[in-house]
Design a protein around this motif. Structure first.
Motif, PDB file in Angstrom:
ATOM      1  N   LEU A   1      -5.737  13.387  -1.599  1.00 15.40           N
ATOM      2  CA  LEU A   1      -4.702  13.178  -2.614  1.00 15.40           C
ATOM      3  C   LEU A   1      -3.300  13.147  -2.023  1.00 15.40           C
ATOM      4  N   ASN A   2      -3.048  13.925  -0.986  1.00 11.06           N
ATOM      5  CA  ASN A   2      -1.671  14.124  -0.539  1.00 11.06           C
ATOM      6  C   ASN A   2      -1.404  13.695   0.898  1.00 11.06           C
ATOM      7  N   LEU A   3      -2.453  13.577   1.716  1.00 13.25           N
ATOM      8  CA  LEU A   3      -2.237  13.199   3.108  1.00 13.25           C
ATOM      9  C   LEU A   3      -2.506  11.716   3.347  1.00 13.25           C
ATOM     10  N   ASN A   4      -3.689  11.270   2.941  1.00 16.16           N
ATOM     11  CA  ASN A   4      -4.055   9.877   3.197  1.00 16.16           C
ATOM     12  C   ASN A   4      -3.122   8.860   2.529  1.00 16.16           C
ATOM     13  N   PRO A   5      -2.620   9.124   1.300  1.00 14.48           N
ATOM     14  CA  PRO A   5      -1.705   8.126   0.716  1.00 14.48           C
ATOM     15  C   PRO A   5      -0.453   7.878   1.557  1.00 14.48           C
ATOM     16  N   ILE A   6       0.081   8.929   2.190  1.00 13.35           N
ATOM     17  CA  ILE A   6       1.265   8.740   3.036  1.00 13.35           C
ATOM     18  C   ILE A   6       0.903   7.948   4.288  1.00 13.35           C
ATOM     19  N   ILE A   7      -0.241   8.267   4.879  1.00  9.29           N
ATOM     20  CA  ILE A   7      -0.683   7.519   6.064  1.00  9.29           C
ATOM     21  C   ILE A   7      -0.864   6.048   5.718  1.00  9.29           C
ATOM     22  N   ARG A   8      -1.554   5.792   4.615  1.00  3.96           N
ATOM     23  CA  ARG A   8      -1.856   4.416   4.231  1.00  3.96           C
ATOM     24  C   ARG A   8      -0.593   3.634   3.860  1.00  3.96           C
ATOM     25  N   GLN A   9       0.362   4.310   3.220  1.00  2.00           N
ATOM     26  CA  GLN A   9       1.524   3.608   2.690  1.00  2.00           C
ATOM     27  C   GLN A   9       2.655   3.467   3.699  1.00  2.00           C
ATOM     28  N   TYR A  10       2.790   4.425   4.619  1.00  2.00           N
ATOM     29  CA  TYR A  10       3.966   4.424   5.481  1.00  2.00           C
ATOM     30  C   TYR A  10       3.658   4.131   6.949  1.00  2.00           C
ATOM     31  N   MET A  11       2.452   4.402   7.378  1.00  2.00           N
ATOM     32  CA  MET A  11       2.116   4.119   8.773  1.00  2.00           C
ATOM     33  C   MET A  11       1.608   2.689   8.897  1.00  2.00           C
ATOM     34  N   SER A  12       2.065   1.992   9.905  1.00  2.00           N
ATOM     35  CA  SER A  12       1.612   0.622  10.129  1.00  2.00           C
ATOM     36  C   SER A  12       0.162   0.619  10.602  1.00  2.00           C
ATOM     37  N   VAL A  13      -0.464  -0.536  10.513  1.00  2.00           N
ATOM     38  CA  VAL A  13      -1.851  -0.664  10.976  1.00  2.00           C
ATOM     39  C   VAL A  13      -1.936  -0.355  12.461  1.00  2.00           C
ATOM     40  N   VAL A  14      -0.911  -0.739  13.214  1.00  2.00           N
ATOM     41  CA  VAL A  14      -0.909  -0.472  14.664  1.00  2.00           C
ATOM     42  C   VAL A  14      -0.898   1.032  14.920  1.00  2.00           C
ATOM     43  N   ASP A  15      -0.086   1.779  14.165  1.00  2.00           N
ATOM     44  CA  ASP A  15      -0.056   3.241  14.325  1.00  2.00           C
ATOM     45  C   ASP A  15      -1.397   3.864  13.951  1.00  2.00           C
ATOM     46  N   GLN A  16      -2.000   3.355  12.872  1.00  2.00           N
ATOM     47  CA  GLN A  16      -3.296   3.889  12.460  1.00  2.00           C
ATOM     48  C   GLN A  16      -4.363   3.609  13.516  1.00  2.00           C
ATOM     49  N   LYS A  17      -4.308   2.432  14.112  1.00  2.00           N
ATOM     50  CA  LYS A  17      -5.255   2.125  15.184  1.00  2.00           C
ATOM     51  C   LYS A  17      -5.061   3.063  16.369  1.00  2.00           C
ATOM     52  N   ASP A  18      -3.806   3.343  16.691  1.00  2.00           N
ATOM     53  CA  ASP A  18      -3.518   4.238  17.807  1.00  2.00           C
ATOM     54  C   ASP A  18      -4.069   5.640  17.528  1.00  2.00           C
TER      55      ASP A  18
ATOM     56  N   LEU B   1       4.975 -12.074  11.512  1.00  2.00           N
ATOM     57  CA  LEU B   1       3.805 -11.674  10.742  1.00  2.00           C
ATOM     58  C   LEU B   1       2.776 -10.999  11.643  1.00  2.00           C
ATOM     59  N   TYR B   2       2.208  -9.915  11.133  1.00  2.00           N
ATOM     60  CA  TYR B   2       1.053  -9.315  11.802  1.00  2.00           C
ATOM     61  C   TYR B   2      -0.102 -10.307  11.748  1.00  2.00           C
ATOM     62  N   LYS B   3      -0.847 -10.433  12.852  1.00  2.00           N
ATOM     63  CA  LYS B   3      -1.858 -11.484  12.941  1.00  2.00           C
ATOM     64  C   LYS B   3      -2.939 -11.352  11.875  1.00  2.00           C
ATOM     65  N   GLY B   4      -3.103 -10.130  11.319  1.00  2.00           N
ATOM     66  CA  GLY B   4      -4.077  -9.968  10.250  1.00  2.00           C
ATOM     67  C   GLY B   4      -3.699 -10.692   8.976  1.00  2.00           C
ATOM     68  N   TYR B   5      -2.414 -11.061   8.845  1.00  2.00           N
ATOM     69  CA  TYR B   5      -1.951 -11.776   7.661  1.00  2.00           C
ATOM     70  C   TYR B   5      -2.008 -13.290   7.833  1.00  2.00           C
ATOM     71  N   LEU B   6      -2.424 -13.772   9.000  1.00  2.00           N
ATOM     72  CA  LEU B   6      -2.661 -15.203   9.164  1.00  2.00           C
ATOM     73  C   LEU B   6      -3.977 -15.517   8.462  1.00  2.00           C
ATOM     74  N   HIS B   7      -3.898 -16.222   7.363  1.00  2.00           N
ATOM     75  CA  HIS B   7      -5.006 -16.238   6.420  1.00  2.00           C
ATOM     76  C   HIS B   7      -5.124 -17.625   5.792  1.00  2.00           C
ATOM     77  N   PRO B   8      -6.348 -18.090   5.483  1.00  2.00           N
ATOM     78  CA  PRO B   8      -6.488 -19.404   4.829  1.00  2.00           C
ATOM     79  C   PRO B   8      -5.716 -19.534   3.522  1.00  2.00           C
ATOM     80  N   SER B   9      -5.435 -18.411   2.846  1.00  2.00           N
ATOM     81  CA  SER B   9      -4.677 -18.501   1.592  1.00  2.00           C
ATOM     82  C   SER B   9      -3.264 -19.020   1.808  1.00  2.00           C
TER      83      SER B   9
END
Length: 805
Positions: free
Chosen positions: A704-721, A369-377
């Motif tokens: 409409l066409n660029l950000n959805p692909i980034i958000r859906q297919y790139m991992s959070v680590v890639d986005q941070k990089d 699990l990515y540490k961001g998903y360690l959650h009280p829920s």
């Protein structure tokens, strides 16, 4: 040789040892800067009605508690504004269809404080008196009636005619110098911004077409297509669908309602409350649960992919066990009416909870699990198993379900200890929780309290003299009490309720119910005549009363806000997703707003209006600098990263940047003209209108066409990089200008906060530097508003600084 100039001792004392924040005038505590007059007037009508009823029926003991409720409601409104007030939310229900009429907040807060004083006097006269003689009672009744009559008259003037008596005295205090004369300045400064923000988010509907899936890639060549939905924020707000957007965490609503019913059932002997309350709550909770279960089942039939996607989601799937948990709560409520039904419900809910425990634990242990998903829920399936252990021994008297209850309890308590350690570490040293998920922190209260009550229930037949209580039960109970005090402190100091209400706020209800049940049970234990004698436990009963009131209040306020959210269509819509690269999206918003301001200015500018022309020119130069830096980062960082994923997909973006650069040069030549005649202004406005249309079209295409692909297919680590490479691609001085631009040109305050939160995900070590830039370049009011949501931006040598390293 250069010399070092050291500051004098006086300067060190002022700026080094005693750093100060600039004073920002405005309301106290968490009261809003501006409030809706329509809501205030409807609250006044309600206060007037309650006060009149209190005068007429003042001899009835029940009216004492009604007046006490009015006092508590005034206190909540004084501290937090109408969003935390039951009367305030009721007023919101009846004003949802009309745009608000904003009025300055501080005078209304003073008027609310006057209401606190009047209702406090009425409560004292109703509850506290020297004796029960006829004369004392008559004096008390007359005094209380006079106080309530004055309050009713003032509330009637406010509600019927908009005449605020408290505001009149507030102005007198300002003239006398008791209240600073600049107390309303901050409210006036953000008045227009708040009006525009409310209009855009609440009442602007574009009626855009429903987004459809778009695929990029040639499947016949064996390529995996990139499937996404091109949708704007407006599409998200307008896409209201009860079935499609019903999420698993919405089941916290029937869970909280059923939890309150169980609470009133458990405390009815302690407080002699009778059966009507918990019977009524049981019916409401059962109807809610059955309705939502049917809707979710239909969703599974019509939209199976969404249900499967939610089941696989490492965060939202944690709320799926709330469904069998609700079944167990129904089983507990059915024990006194139909033992057979209770037993059937138990054997439906308990095995499902055990299955959830097995599946969820297996997923945690087998999937990284990515540490961001360690959650009280993550504690939801754990608490559910301990609820099964609580309900089991109470099902049928002739059968012993204690042993099977130990099975559920053992797993639940063990995993509670494990998850408490892991998630606490994430909260202390990891990224902060999303504001919408902060209410799940209350599960830290539910877990030890349910463990306590389940342990007591399973030991009832063994520790008969103490009602099942021993030192371990005490330990679990007081852990829950202490954690609840921590959360109450966090509630006030960070004030979770400042955020827009979300269905996750129902998560507060069930934990409050569990600690109310445990407190009532503990008070009963201390009242037992068994040796050693414990006494009547008055303090413990007061504590149980307090938690019961809190649980009931949270249920009522959450139910009312659910109605408001349904009317305003804030629920059952697509989720607002964000991540590290949301900062680019918010820069887009700022660029569109700045460009729109320039275009409006050019179209309304008069001939030879040199001063206005120079202001527009400066604003245009600033927009051009931001556009150049942003385009450079997109061309050299974002588009290059996209080429790794989807080669050739972003070529139009670079072409549009080149076209805009040519248009900018043409306009710069026109701005350099010394003659500002009618023809020159018209030519400039026409050329800028073409640039503005091109810029908005370009930005919308990316959204409409660029950000959805980034958000859906790139991992959070890639986005941070990517964001780190963006930071290193331009000088820090340019970032300072870009951050100031994002703060000043975004009229929706939530976008400013989201921009800083996106940067915080990637640069927690740079937040002090970013905060220093904002502190020095932006207004004190804006800085103080941002600090409430992102306290990490407070720089060194400024009061409130949080040391990260």
């Amino acid at each position: 040789m250069s010399t070092i100039v050291r500051p004098k001792s006086k300067e060190l004392k002022e700026f080094g040892s005693y750093p100060l924040r600039r004073r920002v005038p405005g309301p106290m505590f968490w009261f809003p800067y501006n409030v809706n007059e329509y809501v205030i007037r409807l609250v006044g009508i309600q206060v007037c009605a309650i006060s009149i009823v209190g005068i007429i029926l003042r001899n009835y003991i029940e009216m004492n508690y009604v007046i006490a409720f009015l006092f508590a409601d005034f206190c909540l409104r004084f501290l937090y504004g109408g969003n935390a007030s039951i009367l305030g939310v009721i007023a919101n229900i009846f004003t949802f269809w009309t745009p608000p009429k904003l009025v300055t907040g501080p005078p209304k807060q003073f008027a609310t404080f006057c209401g606190v004083m009047f209702t406090a006097a009425a409560v004292i006269l109703q509850f506290v008196y020297p004796d029960d003689t006829m004369n004392a009672q008559n004096s008390r009744d007359i005094g209380s009636a006079i106080v309530l009559a004055i309050l009713a008259a003032c509330a009637f003037l406010e509600g019927a005619f908009g005449v605020c008596v408290g505001c009149f005295f507030f102005r007198i205090l300002i003239k006398m110098g008791i209240v600073p004369d600049d107390v309303n300045v901050s409210s006036d400064d953000i008045f227009e911004e708040q009006e525009k923000s409310i209009q855009e988010l609440e009442f602007t509907r574009l009626h855009e077409p429903f987004p459809i899936h778009t695929a990029y890639g040639e499947t016949e060549k064996g390529e995996i297509p990139y499937v996404y939905k091109p949708k704007t924020d407006e599409m998200i707000r307008e896409n209201f669908n009860v079935l499609k957007h019903l999420r698993a965490y919405y089941f916290v609503m029937p869970m909280g309602e059923l939890g309150l019913a169980v609470t009133w059932k458990y405390v009815r002997l302690t407080f002699n409350s009778g059966d009507r309350i918990w019977h009524g709550l049981s019916i409401i909770g059962a109807i809610l649960f059955c309705l939502m279960l049917v809707l979710y089942t239909v969703k599974g039939i019509l939209y199976p992919r969404k249900v499967v996607k939610e089941f696989r989601h490492p965060l939202y799937s944690n709320f799926l066990p709330t469904i069998p948990l609700c079944v167990l709560l129904l089983s507990s409520l059915a024990t006194e009416r139909d033992d057979k039904l209770a037993e059937i419900l138990f054997w439906i809910g308990a095995p499902l909870q055990a299955l959830c425990g097995v599946i969820w634990s297996g997923r945690w242990f087998s999937n990284r699990l990515y540490k961001g998903y360690l959650h009280p829920s993550m504690m939801v399936p754990v608490v559910g198993n301990m609820v099964a252990a609580l309900v089991g021994p109470t099902i049928v008297a002739t059968r012993n379900y204690t042993e099977v209850s130990w099975f559920f309890w053992s797993y639940g308590f063990l995993m509670y200890l494990v998850l408490l350690s892991i998630t606490s570490l994430r909260l202390i040293s990891g990224t902060p929780l999303d504001d919408r998920m902060k209410p799940s922190l209350s599960l830290y209260v539910a877990a030890p309290c349910v463990a306590c009550m389940a342990y007591v229930s399973m030991n009832m037949n063994i520790l008969t003299s103490t009602g099942g209580w021993d030192n371990f039960a005490r330990f679990c109970y007081f852990v829950g009490v202490f954690v609840s005090l921590v959360l109450l402190y966090m509630m006030h100091s960070h004030h979770f309720a400042r955020n827009m209400w979300d269905m996750t706020y129902w998560s507060w209800v069930f934990p409050a119910c569990t600690i109310a049940i445990a407190s009532a049970s503990y008070a009963n234990f201390l009242s037992l005549p068994s040796p050693p004698p414990q006494g009547n436990a008055p303090l413990e009963k007061v504590l149980a009363y307090a938690y019961l009131i809190i649980a009931t209040y949270l249920t009522v306020i959450s139910g009312l806000w659910t109605v408001v959210s349904l009317l305003k269509r804030r629920v059952f819509i697509p989720e607002d997703k964000w991540g590290p690269l949301s900062s680019n999206k918010i820069i887009h918003f700022a660029m569109k707003e700045s460009s729109n301001q320039i275009l409006r200015g050019l179209r309304t500018m008069g001939v030879n209006d040199t001063a206005k022309f120079q202001r527009i020119r400066l604003q245009f130069d600033r927009l051009v600098r931001i556009h150049e830096d942003h385009s450079y980062m997109e061309d050299n960082v974002i588009f290059r990263a996209m080429d790794n994923w989807v080669p050739g997909y972003v070529y139009t973006g670079e072409e549009e940047h080149a076209e805009e650069a040519v248009m900018v040069k043409d306009m710069q030549a026109l701005f350099a003209a010394t003659v500002i005649d009618e023809k020159a202004v018209k030519d400039l406005a026409d050329k800028y209108a073409a640039f503005d249309a091109h810029l908005i079209s370009h930005i919308n295409n990316e959204e409409l066409n660029l950000n959805p692909i980034i958000r859906q297919y790139m991992s959070v680590v890639d986005q941070k990089d990517i964001l780190r490479k963006q930071w290193n691609s331009i000088p820090a001085a340019n970032w300072r200008k870009m951050i100031g631009f994002a703060m000043e040109c975004n009229t929706v305050h939530g976008r400013r906060v989201r921009y800083l939160q996106s940067l915080r995900l990637v640069f927690p070590e740079k937040m002090g530097l970013i905060g220093k830039w904002i502190y020095e370049d932006c207004t004190p009011l804006l800085f103080e508003r941002l600090v409430l949501d992102v306290p990490e931006i407070i720089p060194r040598n400024v009061r409130g600084h949080i040391r990260y390293y």
